[in-house]
Scaffold this motif. Structure first.
Motif, PDB file in Angstrom:
ATOM      1  N   THR A 186     -15.302  -4.871  25.948  1.00  0.00           N
ATOM      2  CA  THR A 186     -15.254  -5.045  24.575  1.00  0.00           C
ATOM      3  C   THR A 186     -15.330  -4.036  23.611  1.00  0.00           C
ATOM      4  N   ALA A 187     -14.608  -2.513  24.244  1.00  0.00           N
ATOM      5  CA  ALA A 187     -14.491  -1.383  24.091  1.00  0.00           C
ATOM      6  C   ALA A 187     -12.849  -1.196  23.332  1.00  0.00           C
ATOM      7  N   MET A 188     -12.263  -1.878  24.069  1.00  0.00           N
ATOM      8  CA  MET A 188     -10.576  -1.557  24.562  1.00  0.00           C
ATOM      9  C   MET A 188     -10.302  -2.656  22.922  1.00  0.00           C
ATOM     10  N   LYS A 189     -10.482  -3.464  23.597  1.00  0.00           N
ATOM     11  CA  LYS A 189     -10.488  -4.961  22.278  1.00  0.00           C
ATOM     12  C   LYS A 189     -11.095  -4.051  20.664  1.00  0.00           C
ATOM     13  N   LYS A 190     -11.712  -3.910  20.930  1.00  0.00           N
ATOM     14  CA  LYS A 190     -11.952  -2.965  19.856  1.00  0.00           C
ATOM     15  C   LYS A 190     -11.684  -1.975  19.088  1.00  0.00           C
ATOM     16  N   TYR A 191     -11.000  -1.106  19.913  1.00  0.00           N
ATOM     17  CA  TYR A 191      -9.929   0.140  19.682  1.00  0.00           C
ATOM     18  C   TYR A 191      -9.115  -1.073  18.977  1.00  0.00           C
ATOM     19  N   SER A 192      -7.912  -1.169  19.673  1.00  0.00           N
ATOM     20  CA  SER A 192      -7.627  -2.511  19.189  1.00  0.00           C
ATOM     21  C   SER A 192      -7.510  -2.542  18.045  1.00  0.00           C
ATOM     22  N   VAL A 193      -8.064  -3.942  17.065  1.00  0.00           N
ATOM     23  CA  VAL A 193      -8.722  -4.054  15.869  1.00  0.00           C
ATOM     24  C   VAL A 193      -8.668  -2.503  14.917  1.00  0.00           C
ATOM     25  N   ALA A 194      -9.175  -1.015  15.472  1.00  0.00           N
ATOM     26  CA  ALA A 194      -9.709  -0.573  14.783  1.00  0.00           C
ATOM     27  C   ALA A 194      -8.533   0.322  14.133  1.00  0.00           C
ATOM     28  N   TYR A 195      -7.513   0.560  15.417  1.00  0.00           N
ATOM     29  CA  TYR A 195      -6.039   1.206  15.768  1.00  0.00           C
ATOM     30  C   TYR A 195      -5.212   0.767  14.329  1.00  0.00           C
ATOM     31  N   GLY A 196      -4.856  -0.928  14.476  1.00  0.00           N
ATOM     32  CA  GLY A 196      -4.573  -2.142  13.471  1.00  0.00           C
ATOM     33  C   GLY A 196      -4.804  -1.406  12.188  1.00  0.00           C
ATOM     34  N   GLY A 197      -6.534  -1.068  12.217  1.00  0.00           N
ATOM     35  CA  GLY A 197      -6.220  -0.638  10.664  1.00  0.00           C
ATOM     36  C   GLY A 197      -6.150   0.920  10.200  1.00  0.00           C
ATOM     37  N   ILE A 198      -5.838   1.445  11.202  1.00  0.00           N
ATOM     38  CA  ILE A 198      -5.990   2.912  10.588  1.00  0.00           C
ATOM     39  C   ILE A 198      -4.406   3.097  10.244  1.00  0.00           C
ATOM     40  N   LYS A 199      -3.750   2.452  11.287  1.00  0.00           N
ATOM     41  CA  LYS A 199      -2.249   2.249  11.073  1.00  0.00           C
ATOM     42  C   LYS A 199      -1.721   2.013   9.681  1.00  0.00           C
ATOM     43  N   GLN A 200      -2.572   0.909   9.201  1.00  0.00           N
ATOM     44  CA  GLN A 200      -2.533   0.721   8.098  1.00  0.00           C
ATOM     45  C   GLN A 200      -2.691   1.019   6.592  1.00  0.00           C
ATOM     46  N   LEU A 201      -4.142   2.584   6.779  1.00  0.00           N
ATOM     47  CA  LEU A 201      -4.211   3.545   6.213  1.00  0.00           C
ATOM     48  C   LEU A 201      -3.365   4.092   5.873  1.00  0.00           C
ATOM     49  N   LEU A 202      -2.987   4.501   6.953  1.00  0.00           N
ATOM     50  CA  LEU A 202      -1.694   5.353   6.774  1.00  0.00           C
ATOM     51  C   LEU A 202      -0.222   5.202   6.250  1.00  0.00           C
ATOM     52  N   THR A 203      -0.230   4.563   6.681  1.00  0.00           N
ATOM     53  CA  THR A 203       0.937   3.493   5.819  1.00  0.00           C
ATOM     54  C   THR A 203       0.675   3.241   4.431  1.00  0.00           C
ATOM     55  N   ILE A 204      -0.021   3.431   4.162  1.00  0.00           N
ATOM     56  CA  ILE A 204      -0.370   3.009   2.254  1.00  0.00           C
ATOM     57  C   ILE A 204      -0.282   4.945   1.889  1.00  0.00           C
ATOM     58  N   TYR A 205      -0.477   5.742   2.917  1.00  0.00           N
ATOM     59  CA  TYR A 205      -0.492   6.411   2.121  1.00  0.00           C
ATOM     60  C   TYR A 205       1.272   7.445   2.111  1.00  0.00           C
ATOM     61  N   GLY A 206       1.970   6.650   2.560  1.00  0.00           N
ATOM     62  CA  GLY A 206       3.312   7.558   3.150  1.00  0.00           C
ATOM     63  C   GLY A 206       3.564   8.219   4.587  1.00  0.00           C
ATOM     64  N   LEU A 207       2.376   7.882   5.680  1.00  0.00           N
ATOM     65  CA  LEU A 207       2.873   7.987   6.766  1.00  0.00           C
ATOM     66  C   LEU A 207       3.301   6.835   7.794  1.00  0.00           C
ATOM     67  N   SER A 208       3.892   6.052   8.383  1.00  0.00           N
ATOM     68  CA  SER A 208       4.403   6.069   8.943  1.00  0.00           C
ATOM     69  C   SER A 208       4.474   5.116  10.844  1.00  0.00           C
ATOM     70  N   VAL A 209       3.129   5.253  10.744  1.00  0.00           N
ATOM     71  CA  VAL A 209       2.967   5.596  13.058  1.00  0.00           C
ATOM     72  C   VAL A 209       4.321   4.949  13.128  1.00  0.00           C
ATOM     73  N   ASP A 210       4.720   3.861  12.816  1.00  0.00           N
ATOM     74  CA  ASP A 210       5.363   3.231  13.795  1.00  0.00           C
ATOM     75  C   ASP A 210       6.712   3.462  13.016  1.00  0.00           C
ATOM     76  N   ASP A 211       7.989   4.482  12.267  1.00  0.00           N
ATOM     77  CA  ASP A 211       8.968   5.167  12.508  1.00  0.00           C
ATOM     78  C   ASP A 211       8.970   6.521  12.851  1.00  0.00           C
ATOM     79  N   THR A 212       7.653   7.051  13.597  1.00  0.00           N
ATOM     80  CA  THR A 212       7.638   8.016  14.172  1.00  0.00           C
ATOM     81  C   THR A 212       7.696   7.617  15.545  1.00  0.00           C
ATOM     82  N   LEU A 213       7.061   6.564  15.745  1.00  0.00           N
ATOM     83  CA  LEU A 213       7.088   5.398  16.935  1.00  0.00           C
ATOM     84  C   LEU A 213       8.365   5.497  17.863  1.00  0.00           C
ATOM     85  N   ASN A 214       9.166   4.961  16.304  1.00  0.00           N
ATOM     86  CA  ASN A 214      10.599   4.549  16.780  1.00  0.00           C
ATOM     87  C   ASN A 214      11.531   5.295  16.971  1.00  0.00           C
TER      88      ASN A 214
END
Length: 325
Positions: free
Chosen positions: A206-234
Motif C-alpha cells: 500500500t505504501a509503495m502505491k501511495k508513494y507513486s501517487v504522491a510522487y506524480g503530484g510533486i513532479k507536477q507541482l515542481l513543473t508549475i514553478y519551473g523545475l522539470s524533474v523529467d528534463d533532469t532525468l533525460n
C-alpha cells in the motif's frame, strides 16, 4: 509503517531524481539488479521515473534484502512519536478540506487574498530568507556524520543550483498558485487517505502505491514553478569509472535547471548482478535495528562517559567488507 525507512526512501527519490535512463535495459524486475553497473543505475531510474517504487526496491536490492525490507516494514520504530488526538484532528481537517466538493475553488478563494498579502509583505525579503535557509541546510550537510565528503560536496553543488531558482521563482503568483491548488486537490483525492493512523500503519504494498501517487503530484507541482524533474532525468549520462572484481565506481553526469553537475555511486556485484552499495548497507542497518533495537536510554542512571556501545547499525555496516552479502 517504518517512517525511518520512509525518510530514507524520500531521500533516495531526491537523489535519483538527478539521474536518468540512457540506453537502458528494459524496465523489468523479473531479474533483480543490473547486468552491468551502468544498467543497474539506469534501470533503477527508469522505475523511479515511472513511479514504480515496489519494482524499484525489488530491482535495487538483492532478493534476500528485499524480502527483509518487506517483512520489516510494519515493525514499529521505537523512536517514532505516537499519534495524538490533535494529530488526528489536524489530519482529518486537512484531508476534508482538500477532498470536499469544489475544493479547488474554495481553497483558491481562501488563498488568493493571502497570496497578495504575502507578496506585499515578503516579496523583497524572500530571497534573503531563502539564503538564510541555505546557510542552515549547508551547516546540516557539513555536520552530517553519515555522508562522505564527496557526497557532501555533491549535495552542496545541488543546493547552489536550487538556491537561485528558489529566490527567483514567483511563489506568490496567482495563476501558478491556482494550478498548484488543483494539483494538490487531485493528488489528495487519489491518495484516498482516511486517517493519520492509516498513514502510519500502511503495509509495504500500500505504501509503495501511495508513494507513486504522491510522487506524480510533486513532479507536477515542481513543473508549475519551473523545475522539470523529467528534463533532469533525460539529461543524464552514466559512465563506469572503474571496476575491480565485484566492485564498481559509476559516474553520473546530468544537468539541473540548465547547470551541469555530476554525482557518483559505488556498486557491488552479488550473485552476478549489480546493486548500489549504499542501499544494501542502509537496508542492513535498518534490518539490524529491527532485530536488535537499541535499549531505551535511562534518565535516572545515565551511562558513564565513553561506555556507550556502538549502534548496531554501525556494527553491521562496518562488517560489510568488499565481499558484500
Amino acid at each position: 509503517m517504518r517512517f525511518q525507512t520512509l525518510g530514507r526512501s524520500l531521500l533516495l527519490l531526491a537523489m535519483l531524481a538527478l539521474v536518468a535512463c540512457h540506453n537502458k535495459e528494459e524496465a523489468s524486475v523479473a531479474t533483480p539488479g543490473g547486468a552491468t553497473p551502468e544498467a543497474a543505475v539506469e534501470q533503477s531510474v527508469t522505475l523511479i521515473k515511472n513511479g514504480d517504487f515496489d519494482g524499484f526496491w525489488k530491482h535495487a536490492l538483492p532478493p534476500a534484502d528485499y524480502a527483509n525490507m518487506r517483512a520489516d516494514w510494519t515493525h514499529a520504530n521505537p523512536n517514532q512519536r505516537p499519534i495524538t488526538d490533535d494529530d488526528r484532528a489536524r489530519f482529518t481537517q486537512a484531508v476534508q478540506q482538500l477532498t470536499a466538493p469544489d475544493a479547488e475553488t474554495k481553497l483558491y478563494d481562501q488563498l488568493k487574498p493571502k497570496l497578495a498579502q504575502m507578496d506585499a509583505q515578503y516579496h523583497d525579503q524572500l530571497p534573503v530568507m531563502i539564503g538564510i535557509g541555505q546557510a542552515i541546510i549547508s551547516t546540516g550537510i557539513a555536520q552530517n556524520k553519515t555522508m562522505t565528503e564527496p557526497q557532501k560536496q555533491q549535495a552542496r553543488d545541488v543546493l547552489n543550483v536550487l538556491l537561485p531558482w528558489a529566490q527567483q521563482t514567483p511563489w506568490f503568483d496567482q495563476d501558478k498558485a491556482k494550478q498548484a491548488v488543483g494539483v494538490a486537490v487531485v493528488t489528495t483525492r487519489q491518495l484516498d487517505l482516511k486517517s493519520a493512523d492509516q498513514l502510519q500503519n500502511m503495509d509495504f504494498d500500500t505504501a509503495m502505491k501511495k508513494y507513486s501517487v504522491a510522487y506524480g503530484g510533486i513532479k507536477q507541482l515542481l513543473t508549475i514553478y519551473g523545475l522539470s524533474v523529467d528534463d533532469t532525468l533525460n539529461s543524464v549520462k552514466v559512465t563506469t569509472v572503474s571496476q575491480d572484481n565485484n566492485q564498481a565506481h559509476v559516474k553520473i553526469d546530468y544537468t539541473l535547471l540548465g547547470k551541469p553537475l555530476s554525482s557518483d555511486s559505488q556498486l557491488v556485484q552479488v550473485d552476478g548482478r549489480w546493486y548500489s552499495q549504499d542501499l544494501i548497507n542502509s537496508e542492513h542497518a535498518q534490518h539490524e535495528q529491527i532485530l536488535h533495537p537499541a535499549p531505551a536510554a535511562s534518565s535516572s542512571a545515565p551511562a558513564p562517559a565513553g561506555t556507550a556501545p556502538a549502534p548496531a547499525s554501525s556494527v553491521k555496516m562496518a562488517s560489510a567488507a568488499p565481499a558484500k552479502p
